[in-house]
Enzyme design. Structure first.
Site, PDB file in Angstrom:
ATOM      1  N   SER A 268      -0.816 -11.912 -19.691  1.00 38.32           N
ATOM      2  CA  SER A 268      -2.463 -13.073 -20.541  1.00 38.32           C
ATOM      3  C   SER A 268      -2.899 -13.572 -22.054  1.00 38.32           C
ATOM      4  CB  SER A 268      -3.328 -11.401 -20.538  1.00 38.32           C
ATOM      5  OG  SER A 268      -3.198 -10.582 -18.871  1.00 38.32           O
TER       6      SER A 268
ATOM      7  N   LYS B 151      -8.764   0.316 -14.272  1.00 37.05           N
ATOM      8  CA  LYS B 151      -9.143  -0.514 -13.634  1.00 37.05           C
ATOM      9  C   LYS B 151     -10.410   0.026 -12.542  1.00 37.05           C
ATOM     10  CE  LYS B 151      -5.784  -4.077 -12.756  1.00 37.05           C
ATOM     11  NZ  LYS B 151      -5.196  -5.108 -11.680  1.00 37.05           N
TER      12      LYS B 151
ATOM     13  N   GLY C 157      -3.756   0.249  -5.553  1.00 40.42           N
ATOM     14  CA  GLY C 157      -5.180  -0.517  -5.778  1.00 40.42           C
ATOM     15  C   GLY C 157      -4.665  -2.416  -5.310  1.00 40.42           C
ATOM     16  N   ALA C 158      -3.717  -3.103  -5.701  1.00 40.31           N
ATOM     17  CA  ALA C 158      -3.180  -3.964  -5.592  1.00 40.31           C
ATOM     18  C   ALA C 158      -3.779  -4.499  -3.751  1.00 40.31           C
ATOM     19  CB  ALA C 158      -2.511  -4.622  -5.857  1.00 40.31           C
TER      20      ALA C 158
ATOM     21  N   ASN D 149       2.351   2.087   4.280  1.00 40.68           N
ATOM     22  CA  ASN D 149       2.661   2.477   3.333  1.00 40.68           C
ATOM     23  C   ASN D 149       3.274   3.719   3.333  1.00 40.68           C
ATOM     24  OD1 ASN D 149       2.265   2.210   0.271  1.00 40.68           O
ATOM     25  ND2 ASN D 149       0.851   3.750   1.001  1.00 40.68           N
TER      26      ASN D 149
ATOM     27  N   THR E 150       2.713   6.542   1.928  1.00 36.00           N
ATOM     28  CA  THR E 150       1.880   7.622   1.478  1.00 36.00           C
ATOM     29  C   THR E 150       0.995   6.904   2.790  1.00 36.00           C
ATOM     30  OG1 THR E 150       2.516   8.269  -0.303  1.00 36.00           O
ATOM     31  CG2 THR E 150       0.320   9.353   0.451  1.00 36.00           C
TER      32      THR E 150
ATOM     33  N   SER F 186      -1.527   8.759   3.909  1.00 33.33           N
ATOM     34  CA  SER F 186      -3.370   8.775   3.561  1.00 33.33           C
ATOM     35  C   SER F 186      -4.479   8.118   2.672  1.00 33.33           C
ATOM     36  CB  SER F 186      -3.481  10.117   2.713  1.00 33.33           C
ATOM     37  OG  SER F 186      -2.538  10.333   1.202  1.00 33.33           O
ATOM     38  N   ARG F 187      -3.021   7.051   2.011  1.00 33.98           N
ATOM     39  CA  ARG F 187      -3.147   5.493   1.436  1.00 33.98           C
ATOM     40  C   ARG F 187      -3.385   5.156   2.416  1.00 33.98           C
ATOM     41  NH1 ARG F 187      -0.295   4.482  -4.279  1.00 33.98           N
ATOM     42  NH2 ARG F 187      -1.773   3.800  -5.102  1.00 33.98           N
TER      43      ARG F 187
HETATM   44  P1  NAP Z   1       0.423   0.919  -6.869  1.00 32.84           P
HETATM   45  O1  NAP Z   1      -1.587   1.530  -6.804  1.00 32.84           O
HETATM   46  O2  NAP Z   1       1.259   2.033  -8.601  1.00 32.84           O
HETATM   47  O3  NAP Z   1       1.103   1.001  -6.268  1.00 32.84           O
HETATM   48  C1  NAP Z   1       1.989   0.584  -5.756  1.00 32.84           C
HETATM   49  C2  NAP Z   1       2.630   1.303  -3.963  1.00 32.84           C
HETATM   50  O4  NAP Z   1       4.091   0.352  -4.102  1.00 32.84           O
HETATM   51  C3  NAP Z   1       2.257   1.718  -3.287  1.00 32.84           C
HETATM   52  O5  NAP Z   1       2.029   1.506  -2.037  1.00 32.84           O
HETATM   53  C4  NAP Z   1       3.439   3.021  -3.277  1.00 32.84           C
HETATM   54  O6  NAP Z   1       3.571   4.127  -2.332  1.00 32.84           O
HETATM   55  C5  NAP Z   1       4.668   1.984  -3.691  1.00 32.84           C
HETATM   56  N1  NAP Z   1       5.845   2.265  -3.489  1.00 32.84           N
HETATM   57  C6  NAP Z   1       6.682   2.559  -5.031  1.00 32.84           C
HETATM   58  N2  NAP Z   1       7.263   3.422  -5.541  1.00 32.84           N
HETATM   59  C7  NAP Z   1       7.707   3.225  -3.379  1.00 32.84           C
HETATM   60  C8  NAP Z   1       8.820   3.429  -3.105  1.00 32.84           C
HETATM   61  N3  NAP Z   1      10.209   3.596  -3.587  1.00 32.84           N
HETATM   62  N4  NAP Z   1       9.515   3.503  -1.627  1.00 32.84           N
HETATM   63  C9  NAP Z   1       8.130   3.103  -0.581  1.00 32.84           C
HETATM   64  N5  NAP Z   1       6.954   2.459  -1.462  1.00 32.84           N
HETATM   65  C10 NAP Z   1       7.179   2.475  -3.079  1.00 32.84           C
HETATM   66  O7  NAP Z   1       0.304  -0.089  -7.740  1.00 32.84           O
HETATM   67  P2  NAP Z   1      -0.324  -1.419  -7.794  1.00 32.84           P
HETATM   68  O8  NAP Z   1      -1.415  -1.684  -8.989  1.00 32.84           O
HETATM   69  O9  NAP Z   1      -0.997  -1.515  -6.554  1.00 32.84           O
HETATM   70  O10 NAP Z   1       1.170  -2.500  -8.133  1.00 32.84           O
HETATM   71  C11 NAP Z   1       1.892  -3.056  -6.663  1.00 32.84           C
HETATM   72  C12 NAP Z   1       2.145  -4.131  -7.587  1.00 32.84           C
HETATM   73  O11 NAP Z   1       2.126  -5.107  -7.302  1.00 32.84           O
HETATM   74  C13 NAP Z   1       3.476  -3.385  -9.342  1.00 32.84           C
HETATM   75  O12 NAP Z   1       4.411  -3.937  -8.866  1.00 32.84           O
HETATM   76  C14 NAP Z   1       2.588  -4.592 -10.016  1.00 32.84           C
HETATM   77  O13 NAP Z   1       2.968  -5.230 -10.872  1.00 32.84           O
HETATM   78  C15 NAP Z   1       1.908  -5.810  -9.116  1.00 32.84           C
HETATM   79  N6  NAP Z   1       0.803  -6.860  -9.087  1.00 32.84           N
HETATM   80  C16 NAP Z   1       0.899  -7.857  -8.940  1.00 32.84           C
HETATM   81  C17 NAP Z   1       0.097  -9.014  -8.961  1.00 32.84           C
HETATM   82  C18 NAP Z   1       0.047 -10.495  -9.964  1.00 32.84           C
HETATM   83  O14 NAP Z   1      -0.841 -10.863 -10.172  1.00 32.84           O
HETATM   84  N7  NAP Z   1       1.353 -10.896  -9.160  1.00 32.84           N
HETATM   85  C19 NAP Z   1      -0.944  -7.899 -10.020  1.00 32.84           C
HETATM   86  C20 NAP Z   1      -1.060  -7.033  -9.635  1.00 32.84           C
HETATM   87  C21 NAP Z   1      -0.341  -6.351  -9.076  1.00 32.84           C
HETATM   88  P3  NAP Z   1       3.183   4.973  -2.192  1.00 32.84           P
HETATM   89  O15 NAP Z   1       1.163   5.375  -2.004  1.00 32.84           O
HETATM   90  O16 NAP Z   1       4.030   5.990  -0.936  1.00 32.84           O
HETATM   91  O17 NAP Z   1       3.446   5.710  -3.329  1.00 32.84           O
END
Ligand code: NAP
Length: 282
Positions: A22, A70, A135-136, A156, A158, A160-161
């Site tokens: 940022s 957040k 969250g995203a 997904n 999991t 439940s999410r």
């Molecule tokens: P988060 O809340 O931690 O969610 C992560 C997600 O990935 C969950 O759905 C999780 O599933 C899944 N996941 C992780 N490891 C996995 C695996 N081994 N197998 C299957 N599913 C898996 O993260 P977030 O904030 O939503 O962000 C997600 C991604 O988007 C991150 O990489 C972040 O850097 C990126 N992002 C990019 C931007 C942008 O501006 N381009 C903005 C925000 C976020 P479970 O629920 O089953 O754990």
């Protein structure tokens, strides 16, 4: 708002924060607009968040908010309708002594698609599959409903999410397991990866894209690497693709405007600057 009496700085808070891009984006815009001011990183541990926010107006015009704050910031500021819908704030500004918050990730996601895949949302209402339920994903599902999506299937690991997002946002958002993906892809006009899979250092995202319609758009919000294996596979079979960097760039614009009073543009020059930084520090 009278900006003369405000501090000249803004910042991004998170924990850890040293990898945030940022400052690169916001300081580029400050220079481009010839404005005094600066934008810095501040590492705020969860236990320090309340005190940081209480003291913020003395030092900063506002801040961006990233992991893990957040949701906690959402509970501590006056949140607008977008932030209330996703219960998360990524942009805070000071107005009449009050801390106000919004969520610009949703705007960033949609603006990136509008630029990268014009017409993605028409002529028929989009039928969307979102991989991930963090969250995203919740913000993206909300944004796609605002843009008239006919269906939003959240897939997904999991359950439940995914269920929680479907419950919070209601019809036509639905929750699914990975083993339903094949069927869902047949009928999808927009596929979104909102998991962290495929990111450098994370496990790969390997799915069979062959059921996708040729006119389906594929976007990944992971932007390190810029072309993820998902995007490479989609491009190879002829689908339009949109990388995740534009989301990061576009989500930054509303905050800059709130703090510094000018609407910045997402240009090729800015993108090149951030791409060079990603290549230097993946
Ligand atoms: P988060 O809340 O931690 O969610 C992560 C997600 O990935 C969950 O759905 C999780 O599933 C899944 N996941 C992780 N490891 C996995 C695996 N081994 N197998 C299957 N599913 C898996 O993260 P977030 O904030 O939503 O962000 C997600 C991604 O988007 C991150 O990489 C972040 O850097 C990126 N992002 C990019 C931007 C942008 O501006 N381009 C903005 C925000 C976020 P479970 O629920 O089953 O754990």
């Amino acid at each position: 708002m009278n900006m003369m009496n405000l501090p000249s700085k803004a910042c991004v808070i998170g924990h850890p924060i040293k990898h945030s891009r940022s400052p690169l984006i916001q300081n580029f815009w400050l220079r481009e607009h010839g404005l005094q001011g600066s934008y810095e990183r501040v590492d705020v541990a969860p236990a320090e968040l309340a005190e940081f926010l209480a003291e913020l107006p003395a030092t900063f015009r506002g801040c961006n908010v990233t992991v893990p704050h957040k949701e906690a910031v959402f509970r501590r500021v006056v949140a607008d309708e977008t932030a209330r819908a996703v219960e998360a704030v990524n942009t805070v500004w000071v107005e009449n002594g009050l801390l106000r918050g919004t969520n610009t990730d949703i705007y960033g996601f949609l603006a990136n698609l509008d630029v990268g895949a014009p017409g993605w949302d028409g002529p028929s209402p989009p039928r969307v599959v979102i991989l991930g339920a963090g969250g995203a994903a919740r913000g993206i599902a909300y944004g796609l409903l605002q843009r008239g999506a006919e269906s939003v299937a959240v897939v997904n690991r999991t359950a439940s999410r995914a269920d929680a997002i479907a419950r919070a946002l209601g019809d036509p958002v639905s929750a699914h397991d990975w083993d339903e993906l094949d069927v869902l892809l047949h009928d999808c006009s927009l596929l979104v990866n909102a998991t962290s899979l495929g990111m450098t250092g994370q496990p790969p995202l390997s799915i069979d894209l062959s059921p996708l319609r040729p006119d389906a758009v594929v976007t990944d919000i992971v932007y390190v690497p810029l072309e993820t294996p998902l995007l490479a596979a989609a491009r190879k079979q002829g689908n339009r693709t949109v990388d995740g960097l534009g989301m990061l760039l576009h989500q930054a614009a509303p905050g800059f405007e709130k703090w510094f009073g000018a609407r910045p543009r997402v240009t090729d020059e800015l993108r090149r600057l951030v791409v060079a930084d990603i290549e230097a520090h993946p």
